[in-house]
Design an enzyme around this catalytic site. Sequence first.
Site, mmCIF file in Angstrom:
data_model
loop_
_atom_site.group_PDB
_atom_site.id
_atom_site.type_symbol
_atom_site.label_atom_id
_atom_site.label_comp_id
_atom_site.label_asym_id
_atom_site.label_seq_id
_atom_site.Cartn_x
_atom_site.Cartn_y
_atom_site.Cartn_z
ATOM 1 N N THR A 75 0.829 -1.206 0.000
ATOM 2 C CA THR A 75 0.000 0.000 0.000
ATOM 3 C C THR A 75 0.865 1.258 0.000
ATOM 4 O O THR A 75 2.007 1.233 0.449
ATOM 5 C CB THR A 75 -0.887 0.063 1.264
ATOM 6 O OG1 THR A 75 -0.029 0.049 2.411
ATOM 7 C CG2 THR A 75 -1.849 -1.096 1.332
ATOM 8 N N LYS A 106 9.132 0.276 3.061
ATOM 9 C CA LYS A 106 10.277 0.508 3.949
ATOM 10 C C LYS A 106 9.847 0.956 5.342
ATOM 11 O O LYS A 106 10.484 0.609 6.339
ATOM 12 C CB LYS A 106 11.193 1.588 3.348
ATOM 13 C CG LYS A 106 11.881 1.168 2.076
ATOM 14 C CD LYS A 106 12.805 2.244 1.541
ATOM 15 C CE LYS A 106 12.079 3.282 0.725
ATOM 16 N NZ LYS A 106 11.631 2.838 -0.594
ATOM 17 N N GLU A 136 12.886 -8.139 1.020
ATOM 18 C CA GLU A 136 13.974 -7.926 0.053
ATOM 19 C C GLU A 136 13.734 -6.679 -0.788
ATOM 20 O O GLU A 136 14.669 -5.947 -1.113
ATOM 21 C CB GLU A 136 14.083 -9.161 -0.849
ATOM 22 C CG GLU A 136 15.167 -9.115 -1.903
ATOM 23 C CD GLU A 136 16.555 -9.162 -1.299
ATOM 24 O OE1 GLU A 136 17.002 -10.232 -0.895
ATOM 25 O OE2 GLU A 136 17.206 -8.086 -1.235
ATOM 26 N N VAL A 188 15.070 -2.764 -0.073
ATOM 27 C CA VAL A 188 16.453 -2.274 -0.221
ATOM 28 C C VAL A 188 17.039 -2.703 -1.559
ATOM 29 O O VAL A 188 17.003 -3.888 -1.903
ATOM 30 C CB VAL A 188 17.369 -2.854 0.882
ATOM 31 C CG1 VAL A 188 18.790 -2.317 0.724
ATOM 32 C CG2 VAL A 188 16.842 -2.534 2.260
ATOM 33 N N GLY A 205 11.664 11.119 -15.108
ATOM 34 C CA GLY A 205 10.910 10.295 -14.166
ATOM 35 C C GLY A 205 11.771 9.644 -13.105
ATOM 36 O O GLY A 205 11.320 8.767 -12.377
ATOM 37 N N LYS A 253 16.937 2.851 4.145
ATOM 38 C CA LYS A 253 17.440 1.564 3.644
ATOM 39 C C LYS A 253 18.635 1.090 4.474
ATOM 40 O O LYS A 253 18.793 -0.104 4.730
ATOM 41 C CB LYS A 253 17.802 1.689 2.171
ATOM 42 C CG LYS A 253 16.578 1.883 1.278
ATOM 43 C CD LYS A 253 16.988 2.284 -0.130
ATOM 44 C CE LYS A 253 15.788 2.484 -1.037
ATOM 45 N NZ LYS A 253 16.175 3.188 -2.286
ATOM 46 N N GLY A 283 11.912 0.372 -9.961
ATOM 47 C CA GLY A 283 11.155 -0.118 -11.108
ATOM 48 C C GLY A 283 10.132 -1.139 -10.656
ATOM 49 O O GLY A 283 10.386 -1.909 -9.736
#
Lengths: 329, 329
Positions: free
Chosen positions: B83, B112, B136, B139, B194, B212, B306
């Site tokens: 979310t 995070k 996973e 980070v 972007g 992170k 990405g």
Amino acid sequence: MRIAVLGLGAVGRGLLQMLAAKPELGFVLTAVADSTSARIDPDGLDPVAILDEKCGTGRCAPSGLSAADVIASGAYDVLVELTPTNAMTGEPALTHIRSALESGRHVVTSNKGPIATDYSGLAALADDARVALRFEATVGGAIPVLHAIRDGLAGNSYSSITGVLNGTCNYILTRMDDEGLTYEQALTEARELGYAEADPTYDVRGIDAAIKLVILANTCWGLGVTLDDVAITGIDGLTVDALRLAATQDCTIRLIGEAVPAENLLRVAPRVLPRNHPLVIKGTLNAIMLSTDMAGEVTLMGKGAGSVETASALIGDLIAIRDRYDGSG
Amino acid sequence: MRIAVLGLGAVGRGLLQMLAAKPELGFVLTAVADSTSARIDPDGLDPVAILDEKCGTGRCAPSGLSAADVIASGAYDVLVELTPTNAMTGEPALTHIRSALESGRHVVTSNKGPIATDYSGLAALADDARVALRFEATVGGAIPVLHAIRDGLAGNSYSSITGVLNGTCNYILTRMDDEGLTYEQALTEARELGYAEADPTYDVRGIDAAIKLVILANTCWGLGVTLDDVAITGIDGLTVDALRLAATQDCTIRLIGEAVPAENLLRVAPRVLPRNHPLVIKGTLNAIMLSTDMAGEVTLMGKGAGSVETASALIGDLIAIRDRYDGSG
């Protein structure tokens, strides 16, 4: 988890040192063998005492036991196969590994030969026995690349693997490039520093890199390829002029292993690369670039050799087996 | 293994696309929720139909169900929490994750905030319920660094973690260095492509990298640190002159996160590095260097962001859970 270690060369001794230094790992050493002797104790052996005896007498035990006796004893859950082995035939490791898998024992090895010559056969034996066969230490030294392929990047499909797979060649090329040394000068220096063997054929002709490429390709795609399938060019014919020419275009030369199944490409050869390419690394390092469908390009680099570095890879495999099989063997 | 996905932004849609493209993974999507609707079907939902409805109507379902209903339904083995979440407070993801863990469900997340704000609490909840909490994707994007720490390099102890943890900053610094752009020019370019948000504060002030770093430190050493423990300097005050000065010594500047427990060091700051340093990478890439006792320095690099890259990390976690828990939930 009870482990048996075959082979007490630099790698075997490095592993025993780490087992002694890290008792919290909880592995129990129940058998060891070197080329002339062996020791078995289902209650557990002291790695430090074994190392002392090996250093003092050159053998791990006075008795007449052998590696074959260790395998037959069955007093272990995982066989760690580290014997001096012919990389082309895979022996004697191949026979040891087959015997252990057939008797339902897990196997961890740093021996490239057996995996490169008979990956499919060994994988089938392990499957039949529902045990693990792991060989992280055969490729890229301490770099956990096989773990990344199997686990970290699980779910991805791979279009290519490209890598610097031999630290000796990378050292020689780095020195030729940085200092303008000839191939012979750089090789002599590598020998003096212990980075090249007295007979460097296996490294400089690209055979070692090709064997590692075969192991990566078989792990990644289950291809079942062997050394004969790799087109190999070494660095022993490389001139300073070639490096100078590359340098005029802000490039350099590295010995690169490349596997691209869609193009039927399996090749080890010197390649011209831009200086800022991720595979242009210095000295004896190794690096492997995985091209994937989801994660894009992922590159891993680290030390490609060394006894403690190899122990790291072996211990990573041992822990993976313990976690997956719950230590019950 | 039945999975529920909360959140259908770019990451959630990327995951559904990959689940649709890779039916061989064998995951069954039994529930989804976005910010205004939800859909639950214990027999399995079609990811493609969900994506079509989301694109067509802006919602995944017409009904009045919500994310809370999905969590309460229990119709899943793994909750995938994606979310839109406040990275500083961790909400609403924190509440969702706690509820799922408390009801004995595994959790995978790319958020995070919850991991950085309450790692210790969530890890304890997961331990109590004997379920997995994996993150996973929080980070290094597609780089399987947490897998490497937990599995591939298992058995090592870590002395430091150093990394380029924010692709936006790395892109800006790369462009300032390569093209002599000012910070403002490079930021404008990053926005146009972007790579930077309209409000880039969170990235350029080093907060994202610091979060992170906190996650890495907690995973690696179980420190239980939070963002308040990190000394942070961003790149927003950096001048072209600083980069020019570094260049005169064949160096450049990168935003580096560093954790060294023995020195009580937890810092994100611009650092001058030699151009051939492994962390001097180009563009939006991320890289993380782990310093270990056995394996030496291992560096991993790859795409830091990405939607499909993040899906790769999420799927790696889902497969790890399936392998370890045998899909029984």
